[in-house]
Scaffold this motif. Structure first.
Motif, PDB file in Angstrom:
ATOM      1  N   GLY A   1     -50.522   6.116 -18.218  1.00  0.00           N
ATOM      2  CA  GLY A   1     -49.440   6.749 -17.568  1.00  0.00           C
ATOM      3  C   GLY A   1     -49.544   6.090 -15.932  1.00  0.00           C
TER       4      GLY A   1
ATOM      5  N   VAL B   1     -48.781   2.569 -16.003  1.00  0.00           N
ATOM      6  CA  VAL B   1     -47.497   2.250 -15.997  1.00  0.00           C
ATOM      7  C   VAL B   1     -46.606   2.366 -14.614  1.00  0.00           C
ATOM      8  CG1 VAL B   1     -45.222   3.102 -16.964  1.00  0.00           C
ATOM      9  CG2 VAL B   1     -47.345   2.531 -18.552  1.00  0.00           C
TER      10      VAL B   1
ATOM     11  N   ALA C   1     -44.663  -0.092 -12.267  1.00  0.00           N
ATOM     12  CA  ALA C   1     -43.366   0.076 -11.754  1.00  0.00           C
ATOM     13  C   ALA C   1     -43.067  -0.062 -10.452  1.00  0.00           C
ATOM     14  CB  ALA C   1     -43.162   1.460 -12.463  1.00  0.00           C
TER      15      ALA C   1
END
Length: 113
Positions: free
Chosen positions: A54, A57, A61
């Motif tokens: 996570g 990611v 992003a």
């Protein structure tokens, strides 16, 4: 302040780890491999891997936003340099600034009579 939030979570993780020592076997489907570990190690390890995934990611992003912010900072630096050049050119065109009104007056001294 941070410890107020982290301390209960750390206590729960330690209690979970101490309470679940039963062994479980983890199988990877296409292969005929098994990993026998305590349940607490398996759950906490999978949780740590999911957290790291996570975080990766979220970091990926944010890449376009960080790239855009760097471009905007560079553009702001260029514009500030241009502005200082324009201000300097305008100051040279104007010339010396006259003293404020009343500054050329010399105070009179009275002689004692």
């Amino acid at each position: 302040m941070r410890w107020i939030l982290l301390l209960p979570l750390l206590v729960l993780l330690v209690l979970f780890g101490l309470s679940n020592w039963e062994e479980v076997s983890l199988h990877l489907w296409p292969f005929d491999l098994a990993w026998v570990v305590p349940l607490s190690v398996a759950v906490l390890g999978i949780g740590a891997l999911c957290f790291l995934f996570g975080a990766l990611v979220a970091w990926m992003a944010g890449l376009p936003h960080r790239r855009r912010a760097r471009r905007m900072e560079e553009a702001a630096r260029v514009m500030e340099a241009e502005l200082s050049e324009h201000r300097a050119a305008a100051a040279r065109r104007v010339g010396p600034v006259p003293p404020p009104a009343g500054a050329s007056l010399v105070p009179m001294r009275r002689t004692a009579a």
